[in-house]
Design a protein around this motif. Sequence first.
Motif, PDB file in Angstrom:
ATOM      1  N   HIS A 160       0.649  -1.025  -0.217  1.00 32.25           N
ATOM      2  CA  HIS A 160      -0.002  -0.491  -0.188  1.00 32.25           C
ATOM      3  C   HIS A 160       0.897   1.169   0.080  1.00 32.25           C
ATOM      4  N   ILE A 161       1.537   0.851   0.703  1.00 34.09           N
ATOM      5  CA  ILE A 161       2.610   2.565   1.331  1.00 34.09           C
ATOM      6  C   ILE A 161       3.305   2.742  -0.478  1.00 34.09           C
ATOM      7  N   ASN A 162       4.413   2.013  -1.059  1.00 28.72           N
ATOM      8  CA  ASN A 162       4.384   1.910  -2.595  1.00 28.72           C
ATOM      9  C   ASN A 162       3.798   2.367  -3.283  1.00 28.72           C
ATOM     10  N   SER A 163       2.556   1.720  -3.546  1.00 30.20           N
ATOM     11  CA  SER A 163       1.460   2.361  -4.502  1.00 30.20           C
ATOM     12  C   SER A 163       1.367   4.032  -3.972  1.00 30.20           C
ATOM     13  N   ILE A 164       1.123   4.629  -2.941  1.00 27.50           N
ATOM     14  CA  ILE A 164       0.826   5.644  -1.754  1.00 27.50           C
ATOM     15  C   ILE A 164       1.905   6.654  -2.727  1.00 27.50           C
ATOM     16  N   PHE A 165       3.332   5.890  -2.732  1.00 29.05           N
ATOM     17  CA  PHE A 165       4.579   6.996  -3.413  1.00 29.05           C
ATOM     18  C   PHE A 165       3.971   6.972  -4.319  1.00 29.05           C
ATOM     19  N   ALA A 166       3.972   5.945  -5.308  1.00 30.83           N
ATOM     20  CA  ALA A 166       3.457   6.251  -6.366  1.00 30.83           C
ATOM     21  C   ALA A 166       2.813   7.353  -6.744  1.00 30.83           C
ATOM     22  N   LYS A 167       1.354   6.886  -6.285  1.00 31.21           N
ATOM     23  CA  LYS A 167       0.029   7.659  -6.587  1.00 31.21           C
ATOM     24  C   LYS A 167       0.834   9.063  -6.205  1.00 31.21           C
ATOM     25  N   LEU A 168       1.419   9.945  -4.994  1.00 23.85           N
ATOM     26  CA  LEU A 168       1.594  11.213  -5.363  1.00 23.85           C
ATOM     27  C   LEU A 168       2.986  11.798  -5.737  1.00 23.85           C
ATOM     28  N   ASP A 169       3.053  10.775  -6.460  1.00 19.25           N
ATOM     29  CA  ASP A 169       4.223  11.315  -7.790  1.00 19.25           C
ATOM     30  C   ASP A 169       5.468  11.704  -6.403  1.00 19.25           C
ATOM     31  N   LEU A 170       5.856  10.913  -5.772  1.00 23.48           N
ATOM     32  CA  LEU A 170       6.838  10.983  -4.940  1.00 23.48           C
ATOM     33  C   LEU A 170       8.244  10.249  -5.965  1.00 23.48           C
ATOM     34  N   PRO A 171       9.463  11.752  -5.942  1.00 24.74           N
ATOM     35  CA  PRO A 171      10.556  10.661  -6.649  1.00 24.74           C
ATOM     36  C   PRO A 171      10.933   9.261  -5.988  1.00 24.74           C
ATOM     37  N   VAL A 172      11.542   8.716  -6.823  1.00 28.98           N
ATOM     38  CA  VAL A 172      12.394   7.398  -5.834  1.00 28.98           C
ATOM     39  C   VAL A 172      13.948   7.903  -5.854  1.00 28.98           C
ATOM     40  N   ASP A 173      14.575   8.162  -4.628  1.00 25.32           N
ATOM     41  CA  ASP A 173      15.623   8.944  -4.022  1.00 25.32           C
ATOM     42  C   ASP A 173      16.024   9.035  -2.946  1.00 25.32           C
ATOM     43  N   LEU A 174      17.585   7.918  -2.595  1.00 21.97           N
ATOM     44  CA  LEU A 174      17.812   7.961  -1.432  1.00 21.97           C
ATOM     45  C   LEU A 174      17.854   8.932  -0.581  1.00 21.97           C
ATOM     46  N   GLU A 175      17.975   9.902  -0.931  1.00 26.05           N
ATOM     47  CA  GLU A 175      17.999  10.930  -0.314  1.00 26.05           C
ATOM     48  C   GLU A 175      17.025  12.103   0.651  1.00 26.05           C
ATOM     49  N   ASN A 177      13.617  11.067   2.114  1.00 20.97           N
ATOM     50  CA  ASN A 177      12.997   9.802   2.893  1.00 20.97           C
ATOM     51  C   ASN A 177      11.385  10.316   2.646  1.00 20.97           C
ATOM     52  N   ARG A 178      10.769   9.540   1.742  1.00 19.99           N
ATOM     53  CA  ARG A 178       9.580  10.164   1.016  1.00 19.99           C
ATOM     54  C   ARG A 178       8.582   8.948   2.331  1.00 19.99           C
ATOM     55  N   ARG A 179       8.889   8.590   2.965  1.00 18.05           N
ATOM     56  CA  ARG A 179       7.790   8.221   4.329  1.00 18.05           C
ATOM     57  C   ARG A 179       7.284   9.978   4.583  1.00 18.05           C
ATOM     58  N   VAL A 180       7.667  10.568   4.544  1.00 16.30           N
ATOM     59  CA  VAL A 180       8.112  11.481   5.549  1.00 16.30           C
ATOM     60  C   VAL A 180       7.510  13.053   4.481  1.00 16.30           C
ATOM     61  N   GLN A 181       7.767  12.452   3.015  1.00 18.84           N
ATOM     62  CA  GLN A 181       6.998  13.593   2.233  1.00 18.84           C
ATOM     63  C   GLN A 181       6.114  13.229   2.246  1.00 18.84           C
ATOM     64  N   ALA A 182       5.591  12.355   1.789  1.00 17.92           N
ATOM     65  CA  ALA A 182       3.942  11.288   1.812  1.00 17.92           C
ATOM     66  C   ALA A 182       3.170  12.159   3.034  1.00 17.92           C
ATOM     67  N   VAL A 183       3.406  12.320   3.896  1.00 19.23           N
ATOM     68  CA  VAL A 183       2.772  12.214   4.904  1.00 19.23           C
ATOM     69  C   VAL A 183       2.452  14.007   5.006  1.00 19.23           C
ATOM     70  N   LEU A 184       3.658  14.734   4.414  1.00 21.67           N
ATOM     71  CA  LEU A 184       3.892  16.001   4.286  1.00 21.67           C
ATOM     72  C   LEU A 184       3.139  16.378   3.113  1.00 21.67           C
ATOM     73  N   ALA A 185       2.885  15.716   2.727  1.00 21.07           N
ATOM     74  CA  ALA A 185       1.982  16.110   0.970  1.00 21.07           C
ATOM     75  C   ALA A 185       0.690  15.441   1.250  1.00 21.07           C
ATOM     76  N   TYR A 186      -0.089  14.890   2.333  1.00 14.77           N
ATOM     77  CA  TYR A 186      -1.215  14.860   2.793  1.00 14.77           C
ATOM     78  C   TYR A 186      -2.018  15.404   3.964  1.00 14.77           C
ATOM     79  N   LEU A 187      -0.415  16.249   4.910  1.00 13.03           N
ATOM     80  CA  LEU A 187      -1.243  16.755   5.536  1.00 13.03           C
ATOM     81  C   LEU A 187      -1.679  18.614   5.339  1.00 13.03           C
ATOM     82  N   ARG A 188      -0.785  19.222   4.688  1.00 16.70           N
ATOM     83  CA  ARG A 188      -0.049  20.570   3.639  1.00 16.70           C
ATOM     84  C   ARG A 188      -2.177  20.645   3.758  1.00 16.70           C
ATOM     85  N   LEU A 189      -1.943  22.455   4.243  1.00 20.92           N
ATOM     86  CA  LEU A 189      -2.972  23.193   4.361  1.00 20.92           C
ATOM     87  C   LEU A 189      -2.977  23.364   3.110  1.00 20.92           C
TER      88      LEU A 189
END
Length: 219
Positions: A190-205, A207-219
Amino acid sequence: MRPERPPRLVLAEDNALLRAGLTTLLEGSGFVVARAVDNAVELDGALADPHVDGAVLDVRMPPSFTDEGLRAAIAVRERRPGFPVMVLSQYVEQLYARELLASGEGAVGYLLKDRVSDVRQFVDGVRRVLGGGTVLDPEVVAAVMARRRDEPLDRLTAREKEVLSLMAEGRSNASIGAALFVTEKAVAKHINSIFAKLDLPVDLEVNRRVQAVLAYLRL
């Protein structure tokens, strides 16, 4: 090899009993409370110490009991980008959550003071924030999401939104799986699908988990 030193924290809380209790709790959990202060002036001085690793602070402090703690948190994160801050508040205040999340750097926690009674949850939250994650109170998540109507989130399934909501609370994959009665493997999918749907790039530098949460909560 020298052992890694314990994290050094600034604690800001004007209530003497709660401040003493938090100091005991944090130090008993492997942290060092470098400074424990009860007002905004001393807080600013404590946060200027380059040797502290993070802060646990109340939003409202003397002298005005409005947003002194929040302003101090934002100021130190401007000087030290990504400086870990765990904010404690009596109420859900969406403006404060938005201000803390605005930098997009993570290392932010926002918990209602009632959650401190759950010692394990609170201590785990502080550790996650120090590690660069986000830990947001379920009531904060619910309040923010009640106002969200963005098309990127419309791409997510109902289950993916549930997973992302639990991620915003700082839960691990195992904890999410237990809450939703699914396997960790299913959560990871599910998390990998979330990353893809939110257009979060694969970048080792990043933290896509944090970026997904921030995208989710940004007002």
